[in-house]
Design a protein around this motif. Structure first.
Motif, mmCIF file in Angstrom:
data_model
loop_
_atom_site.group_PDB
_atom_site.id
_atom_site.type_symbol
_atom_site.label_atom_id
_atom_site.label_comp_id
_atom_site.label_asym_id
_atom_site.label_seq_id
_atom_site.Cartn_x
_atom_site.Cartn_y
_atom_site.Cartn_z
ATOM 1 N N SER A 504 11.338 -12.299 -22.788
ATOM 2 C CA SER A 504 10.261 -11.563 -23.391
ATOM 3 C C SER A 504 9.209 -12.146 -23.977
ATOM 4 O O SER A 504 7.891 -11.622 -23.784
ATOM 5 N N ARG A 506 8.047 -15.113 -22.926
ATOM 6 C CA ARG A 506 7.170 -15.584 -21.769
ATOM 7 C C ARG A 506 6.364 -14.679 -21.152
ATOM 8 O O ARG A 506 5.542 -15.102 -20.502
ATOM 9 N N THR A 507 6.909 -13.528 -20.993
ATOM 10 C CA THR A 507 6.052 -12.422 -20.416
ATOM 11 C C THR A 507 5.089 -11.718 -21.375
ATOM 12 O O THR A 507 4.091 -11.173 -20.831
#
Length: 571
Positions: A504, A506-507
């Motif tokens: 989560s 990284r996005t």
């Protein structure tokens, strides 16, 4: 003349004699045969009982229907003899006594083999009714009754003659008084659940006095999974690790208390622990015994922890235990999740299922875990000689229990070769570091690099995690992982939370301001608290880190005693 049977040569004269005896007593009743065997036993020389006759008497007793007072007395006398106890009838023949050096049992008889009451009297104390023993005799469950007597006798397995046994027992009773005083000292709450807080954070855990001859018990540790299992099955927590307070024999003498060492009301030091009266010749005796914390279940303990306990008890505990093995092997032997048919080999791998059809793979490289820092021994009893030893000993046992619970969370009954990693969503390799630290090496599916989660179990109340990943560093994430691990005490659940949180982060282009995010664990983690629980329990799990562990954390659990003093029974 001789002939051969299945048992070998038999004299014809002997065969004829046995035939005559058989025909002579063929019409006799069981009671007559029983009396005959009893008379044979009474005529044995030197007080020794012939084993075949004793077995014969036992079989006859078991065949008889206990429908009279005489039959009940005969059965009780046989049980007493089996357990090394004495027995006799009262002059009125309405009470059967089963006696030992430090206790006796009264069985009040009624006509027809019925029992009115069963009372247990400890040395120097009045008899107290025992509902459990009474129920066993009323149900004619003599084997269970005999086992209960064996447990009672083992509690008084104290060395020496009657005089020494009485002194050791008296010392044990004074120890119990002091342990109760320590357990009831005012303290602050750390957990919202009072019972869990008492077990995990009480100075000596949850203390229960002995009942019906059983010793004092101390519940000193319980994992979140066991707590949930206990609550779900019985409505109360009773699934933790327990220590029984007893005494045992030793080759050397130790100075044991013969009176309470804590004043009333207790005086406490700067750390909140009681001030003890010195062990002088006036208040203690040298006896060939020590006190014991009998651990149930037995606990695999690191050798470094055993050495620490030896220093606490001034050498009462041996610094180097005789049977030393790698800790992970000891845990495998004692774990309920492990398949005993699987051998402990290098590269042993477990497939651990999680709720939601997710599966992790955990590898324990045998060579690395066989290092000296992670050697241990299975301890079933911890000897000590002073009530002041107990709080420090229990803290070490809690520390070891926390380490064991974390490692055991990676075990399962599904062990496979390394090729089985292809079947799991996440493959982790556990490697030992120091005696209270280990690392978890893993690879995320979307990353080509390995990541390492370093876990330090400082004690049972404090754990820290540090995630090491290329081009990724987030100290808040380390704090989050540490909170998750503390709340669930499960490596698989923690690793799932790590993977989801990293994905989560990284996005997301930027952190989202969420007042609860720094303090709460996601709902996905709250679903399951232990892979050993059935799916029905997982929805009840809570791995939240408390924003405020208790609204009354500044108040003592027993704050009303701070001014009113201790209860009368503890004075």
């Amino acid at each position: 003349m001789e002939f051969k049977s299945e048992r070998g040569p038999v004299c014809m004269k002997t065969k004829t004699l046995m035939s005559e005896l058989k025909s002579k007593y063929a019409e006799k009743s069981w009671n007559e045969s029983f009396q005959l065997v009893r008379r044979c036993m009474e005529k044995t020389r030197d007080g020794r009982v012939c084993e075949p006759i004793a077995k014969c008497l036992q079989k006859i007793n078991e065949a008889l229907n206990v429908s009279s007072s005489a039959a009940m007395v005969s059965r009780l006398e046989m049980i007493a003899k089996q357990r090394g106890l004495g027995s006799h009838l009262s002059p009125t023949e309405t009470v059967c006594y089963l006696t030992a050096d430090l206790f006796y049992i009264e069985v009040l008889l009624l006509p027809g083999g019925r029992v009115e009451d069963v009372r247990v009297a400890h040395h120097g104390e009045a008899p107290v009714s025992s509902p459990s023993l009474l129920q066993l005799l009323r149900m004619k469950q003599f084997e269970e009754f005999s086992l209960k007597l064996d447990d009672l006798a083992s509690f008084y397995n104290i060395p020496g003659d009657s005089d020494v046994k009485i002194k050791v027992y008296s010392s044990l009773r004074h120890l119990e008084t002091d342990l109760f005083k320590i357990s009831h000292l005012p303290r602050s709450l750390r957990e919202s659940d009072l019972h869990i807080d008492l077990i995990m954070n009480g100075r000596i855990g949850n203390v229960q006095s002995g009942r019906e001859g059983s010793p004092m018990t101390i519940e000193y540790y319980i994992s979140p999974a066991d707590a949930l299992m206990g609550l779900s099955s019985t409505g109360e927590v009773s699934a933790g690790r327990v220590a029984l307070v007893t005494a045992g024999s030793t080759d050397s003498s130790h100075r044991l208390q013969m009176e309470s060492l804590i004043s009333s009301p207790p005086q406490v030091d700067s750390c909140g622990f009681p001030v003890f009266q010195p062990l002088t010749e006036a208040c203690s005796l040298l006896l060939p015994a020590t006190f014991l914390l009998k651990l149930q279940p037995p606990l695999p303990v690191l050798t470094s922890f055993i050495e620490k306990m030896g220093k606490i008890t001034d050498g009462v505990i041996a610094e180097k235990p005789l049977q030393v093995e790698p800790l992970h092997k000891l845990l495998l032997k004692t774990s309920r999740k492990y398949n005993p048919n699987t051998s402990c080999t290098d590269g042993l791998q477990f497939l651990v299922p999680l709720p939601g059809s997710e599966c992790h793979s955990y590898v324990f490289p045998g060579a690395q875990w066989s290092c000296e820092n992670w050697n241990g021994a299975l301890m079933d009893a911890v000897p000590f000689s002073h009530p002041g030893h107990v709080p420090a000993l229990l803290e070490i046992l809690r520390h070891q229990s926390a380490i064991s619970v974390l490692l055991e969370s990676c075990f399962s009954k599904h062990s496979h070769s390394r090729d089985a990693a292809l079947l799991s969503e996440l493959t982790c390799e556990l490697l030992p570091e120091s005696d209270h630290c280990f690392s978890i090496t893993f690879s995320l599916h979307e990353s080509e690099h390995l990541a390492v989660l370093h876990v330090a179990v400082v004690d049972s109340h404090q754990m820290s995690c540090k995630l090491l990943m290329p081009d990724f560093m987030d100290h808040e994430l380390d704090e989050y992982i540490s909170r998750v691990l503390m709340r669930c005490m499960s490596i698989p659940i923690t690793m799932r939370a790590v993977c989801r949180r990293v994905a989560s982060l990284r996005t997301r282009p930027a952190p989202v301001s969420d007042p609860d995010e720094s303090e709460c664990v996601p709902a996905a983690v709250q679903e399951d608290i232990s892979v050993s629980l059935t799916p029905d329990f997982c929805d009840k799990a809570n791995t939240d880190a408390f924003v405020n562990p208790s609204p009354c954390a500044s108040l003592g659990v027993y704050s009303h005693w701070a001014t009113a003093g201790l209860p009368a029974e503890l004075v």
